[in-house]
Design a protein around this motif. Structure first.
Motif, PDB file in Angstrom:
ATOM      1  N   ARG A  34       0.483  -1.030   0.066  1.00  0.00           N
ATOM      2  CA  ARG A  34      -0.022  -0.264  -0.404  1.00  0.00           C
ATOM      3  C   ARG A  34       0.863   1.399   0.118  1.00  0.00           C
ATOM      4  O   ARG A  34       0.411   2.330  -0.505  1.00  0.00           O
ATOM      5  CB  ARG A  34      -0.841   0.069   1.171  1.00  0.00           C
ATOM      6  CG  ARG A  34      -1.471  -1.055   1.185  1.00  0.00           C
ATOM      7  CD  ARG A  34      -2.998  -0.484   2.389  1.00  0.00           C
ATOM      8  NE  ARG A  34      -3.462  -2.265   2.791  1.00  0.00           N
ATOM      9  CZ  ARG A  34      -4.249  -2.833   3.767  1.00  0.00           C
ATOM     10  NH1 ARG A  34      -2.870  -2.660   4.158  1.00  0.00           N
ATOM     11  NH2 ARG A  34      -4.635  -3.786   3.888  1.00  0.00           N
ATOM     12  N   ARG A  35       2.161   0.905  -0.178  1.00  0.00           N
ATOM     13  CA  ARG A  35       3.052   2.130  -0.039  1.00  0.00           C
ATOM     14  C   ARG A  35       3.245   2.973  -0.816  1.00  0.00           C
ATOM     15  O   ARG A  35       3.260   2.008  -2.144  1.00  0.00           O
ATOM     16  CB  ARG A  35       4.623   2.254   0.190  1.00  0.00           C
ATOM     17  CG  ARG A  35       4.664   1.449   2.248  1.00  0.00           C
ATOM     18  CD  ARG A  35       6.133   1.467   2.644  1.00  0.00           C
ATOM     19  NE  ARG A  35       6.378   0.964   3.479  1.00  0.00           N
ATOM     20  CZ  ARG A  35       7.549   1.143   4.374  1.00  0.00           C
ATOM     21  NH1 ARG A  35       8.570   2.595   4.124  1.00  0.00           N
ATOM     22  NH2 ARG A  35       7.496   1.455   5.731  1.00  0.00           N
ATOM     23  N   PRO A  36       3.213   4.784  -1.108  1.00  0.00           N
ATOM     24  CA  PRO A  36       3.193   5.261  -2.521  1.00  0.00           C
ATOM     25  C   PRO A  36       4.037   4.831  -3.204  1.00  0.00           C
ATOM     26  O   PRO A  36       3.793   4.999  -4.567  1.00  0.00           O
ATOM     27  CB  PRO A  36       2.534   6.602  -1.995  1.00  0.00           C
ATOM     28  CG  PRO A  36       2.141   6.625  -0.858  1.00  0.00           C
ATOM     29  CD  PRO A  36       2.768   5.270  -0.294  1.00  0.00           C
ATOM     30  N   GLU A  37       5.154   4.531  -2.540  1.00  0.00           N
ATOM     31  CA  GLU A  37       6.796   4.392  -3.621  1.00  0.00           C
ATOM     32  C   GLU A  37       6.555   2.899  -3.731  1.00  0.00           C
ATOM     33  O   GLU A  37       6.960   3.219  -5.262  1.00  0.00           O
ATOM     34  CB  GLU A  37       7.488   4.346  -2.315  1.00  0.00           C
ATOM     35  CG  GLU A  37       7.761   2.990  -1.669  1.00  0.00           C
ATOM     36  CD  GLU A  37       8.369   3.488  -0.794  1.00  0.00           C
ATOM     37  OE1 GLU A  37      10.213   2.862  -1.007  1.00  0.00           O
ATOM     38  OE2 GLU A  37       8.227   3.359   0.919  1.00  0.00           O
ATOM     39  N   PHE A  38       5.476   2.119  -4.071  1.00  0.00           N
ATOM     40  CA  PHE A  38       5.444   0.742  -4.634  1.00  0.00           C
ATOM     41  C   PHE A  38       3.809   0.733  -5.416  1.00  0.00           C
ATOM     42  O   PHE A  38       3.576   0.062  -5.574  1.00  0.00           O
ATOM     43  CB  PHE A  38       5.765  -0.353  -3.562  1.00  0.00           C
ATOM     44  CG  PHE A  38       6.932  -0.444  -2.645  1.00  0.00           C
ATOM     45  CD1 PHE A  38       7.895   0.151  -3.069  1.00  0.00           C
ATOM     46  CD2 PHE A  38       6.735  -0.804  -1.062  1.00  0.00           C
ATOM     47  CE1 PHE A  38       9.344  -0.011  -2.657  1.00  0.00           C
ATOM     48  CE2 PHE A  38       8.171  -0.776  -0.577  1.00  0.00           C
ATOM     49  CZ  PHE A  38       9.232  -0.865  -1.459  1.00  0.00           C
ATOM     50  N   GLN A  39       3.259   1.823  -5.399  1.00  0.00           N
ATOM     51  CA  GLN A  39       1.796   1.962  -6.012  1.00  0.00           C
ATOM     52  C   GLN A  39       2.498   1.037  -7.839  1.00  0.00           C
ATOM     53  O   GLN A  39       3.071   1.443  -8.502  1.00  0.00           O
ATOM     54  CB  GLN A  39       1.484   2.886  -6.249  1.00  0.00           C
ATOM     55  CG  GLN A  39       0.658   3.348  -4.582  1.00  0.00           C
ATOM     56  CD  GLN A  39      -0.331   2.059  -4.590  1.00  0.00           C
ATOM     57  OE1 GLN A  39      -1.334   1.830  -4.852  1.00  0.00           O
ATOM     58  NE2 GLN A  39       0.116   1.320  -3.645  1.00  0.00           N
ATOM     59  N   GLY A  40       1.901  -0.099  -8.435  1.00  0.00           N
ATOM     60  CA  GLY A  40       1.515  -0.335  -9.151  1.00  0.00           C
ATOM     61  C   GLY A  40       2.923  -1.700  -8.838  1.00  0.00           C
ATOM     62  O   GLY A  40       2.934  -1.814 -10.904  1.00  0.00           O
ATOM     63  N   THR A  41       3.893  -1.309  -8.290  1.00  0.00           N
ATOM     64  CA  THR A  41       4.824  -2.433  -8.638  1.00  0.00           C
ATOM     65  C   THR A  41       4.478  -3.380  -8.234  1.00  0.00           C
ATOM     66  O   THR A  41       5.827  -3.973  -7.962  1.00  0.00           O
ATOM     67  CB  THR A  41       6.321  -1.943  -8.427  1.00  0.00           C
ATOM     68  OG1 THR A  41       6.323  -0.909  -7.641  1.00  0.00           O
ATOM     69  CG2 THR A  41       5.841  -0.790  -9.908  1.00  0.00           C
ATOM     70  N   VAL A  42       4.057  -3.261  -6.588  1.00  0.00           N
ATOM     71  CA  VAL A  42       3.925  -4.165  -5.339  1.00  0.00           C
ATOM     72  C   VAL A  42       2.999  -4.754  -5.126  1.00  0.00           C
ATOM     73  O   VAL A  42       1.669  -4.163  -5.229  1.00  0.00           O
ATOM     74  CB  VAL A  42       4.769  -4.301  -4.263  1.00  0.00           C
ATOM     75  CG1 VAL A  42       5.235  -5.029  -3.557  1.00  0.00           C
ATOM     76  CG2 VAL A  42       6.564  -3.536  -4.879  1.00  0.00           C
ATOM     77  N   PHE A  43       2.340  -6.193  -5.344  1.00  0.00           N
ATOM     78  CA  PHE A  43       0.958  -6.907  -4.924  1.00  0.00           C
ATOM     79  C   PHE A  43       1.718  -7.476  -4.119  1.00  0.00           C
ATOM     80  O   PHE A  43       2.392  -8.709  -4.015  1.00  0.00           O
ATOM     81  CB  PHE A  43       0.604  -7.512  -5.950  1.00  0.00           C
ATOM     82  CG  PHE A  43      -1.507  -7.460  -5.678  1.00  0.00           C
ATOM     83  CD1 PHE A  43      -1.443  -7.008  -6.223  1.00  0.00           C
ATOM     84  CD2 PHE A  43      -1.253  -8.987  -5.373  1.00  0.00           C
ATOM     85  CE1 PHE A  43      -3.208  -7.163  -5.743  1.00  0.00           C
ATOM     86  CE2 PHE A  43      -2.072  -9.682  -4.954  1.00  0.00           C
ATOM     87  CZ  PHE A  43      -3.711  -8.410  -5.220  1.00  0.00           C
ATOM     88  N   THR A  44       0.403  -7.618  -2.583  1.00  0.00           N
ATOM     89  CA  THR A  44       0.319  -9.287  -1.744  1.00  0.00           C
ATOM     90  C   THR A  44      -1.008  -9.307  -1.623  1.00  0.00           C
ATOM     91  O   THR A  44      -1.809  -9.323  -1.659  1.00  0.00           O
ATOM     92  CB  THR A  44       0.528  -7.999  -0.443  1.00  0.00           C
ATOM     93  OG1 THR A  44       1.682  -7.229   0.292  1.00  0.00           O
ATOM     94  CG2 THR A  44       0.458  -9.303   0.172  1.00  0.00           C
ATOM     95  N   VAL A  45      -0.423 -10.791  -1.901  1.00  0.00           N
ATOM     96  CA  VAL A  45      -1.614 -11.841  -1.896  1.00  0.00           C
ATOM     97  C   VAL A  45      -1.644 -12.116  -0.920  1.00  0.00           C
ATOM     98  O   VAL A  45      -1.149 -12.872   0.278  1.00  0.00           O
ATOM     99  CB  VAL A  45      -0.978 -13.256  -2.303  1.00  0.00           C
ATOM    100  CG1 VAL A  45      -1.525 -14.315  -2.729  1.00  0.00           C
ATOM    101  CG2 VAL A  45      -0.655 -13.225  -4.416  1.00  0.00           C
TER     102      VAL A  45
END
Length: 316
Positions: free
Chosen positions: A261-272
């Motif tokens: 959920r961190r803004p710096e990771f939006q669109g590049t990190v996903f938690t299943v």
């Protein structure tokens, strides 16, 4: 030379619950080679039982039971060939601490088990025209706070962080030796998958560090591999399912969700979210809750969700 992957910073589309039709690939994929690094502790190693034990809950929870006897066996038909033997994919290679070859069963903690890599590889192999390589670096009983501690977290760099990086570089430097079918036409590090968290949930102070350490791990890996927006998929520690009440365990789950959920990771990190994949001991090959009760369906579902999330992040 590592090819930089360019990823648009778009919103993550929710993962569908249906299964991708992972039709068996009989031919190697195209160049360049797409490389995905999988890391973590014992649950990335994988304890999903392959062979059914009829004396243990009638064999339920094993991959053999799922393929042959499950009411939903059609979901798993792509894992066997026309003769009913375990399929070996030519378009997906696996390297796991020296074990190597085409994707099939046997790349879990032992040759008799599977981990998330199994269905993860089937999903990616069905999606990409490119040849896929999974480099798995996972060891049992390892923490992020010490064993995998990334450089940006200060203190002593974890020895298994160092080993992970070394293994990846060694495999990529010897692709032709490890996989003779490799055509020498280049590769790109296309994604990173992480399934870990049990050890860090043993102490509250480790739980409090977890989100920061995981964020640092992502950033440091992107620097190591020279891929600034490297797609990262995390499978959280959903042991116990929705009935999990232990605050330390819930703290790890929330930290893993929080990183994405961190803004710096939006669109590049996903938690299943994995809690819905937990299966009770009475329909599983073991009573080891910390190893998902050795249930192959659980590991299959984790790999399936990770693979779909990776596709959405990495694109074509």
């Amino acid at each position: 030379m590592m090819r930089q992957l360019i990823l648009l910073n778009t919103a993550v589309i929710p993962i569908l619950l249906g299964f991708i039709d992972c039709a068996a690939a009989k031919q190697p994929g195209k160049s360049p080679l797409k490389v995905f690094v999988l890391a973590g502790q014992s649950n990335m190693q994988g304890a999903g039982a392959v062979t059914a034990n009829p004396n243990r809950n009638g064999g339920r929870g094993s991959l053999q039971y799922l393929v042959n006897s499950s009411p939903e066996k059609e979901r798993f038909r792509h894992t066997v060939d026309d003769n009913g033997d375990w399929l070996i994919r030519d378009d997906v290679w696996v390297w796991y601490l020296g074990r190597k070859g085409g994707l099939s069963v046997g790349y879990g903690a032992r040759p008799s088990t599977i981990g998330p890599e199994f269905q993860f590889g089937h999903v990616l192999g069905a999606h990409f025209d490119n040849q896929v390589l999974l480099i798995k670096t996972a060891w049992g009983g390892k923490s992020l706070v010490t064993d995998f501690r990334p450089p940006s977290s200060a203190g002593k760099v974890g020895p298994f962080y160092t080993q992970m990086i070394s293994h990846v570089k060694e495999v990529l430097a010897a692709l032709k030796q490890n996989f003779p079918e490799y055509d020498g036409r280049g590769f790109e590090i296309a994604g990173f998958g992480w399934h870990q968290g049990w050890n860090d949930g043993l102490k509250k102070e480790w739980v409090s560090e977890y989100e920061g350490n995981l964020a640092n791990l992502i950033k440091d890996l992107r620097k190591e591999f020279a891929v600034p927006d490297l797609p990262v998929v995390i499978a959280n520690s959903g042991f116990g399912g929705r009935k999990q009440k232990i605050d330390r365990r819930l703290g790890i789950i929330n930290a893993q969700l929080g990183v994405a959920r961190r803004p710096e990771f939006q669109g590049t990190v996903f938690t299943v979210e994995t809690r819905d994949f937990f299966r009770p001991a009475d329909v599983s090959p073991s009573r080891q809750g910390y190893h998902w009760n050795s249930n192959a369906e659980t590991y299959f579902l984790i790999g399936d969700a990770m693979g779909k999330a990776m596709i959405k992040l990495a694109g074509d």
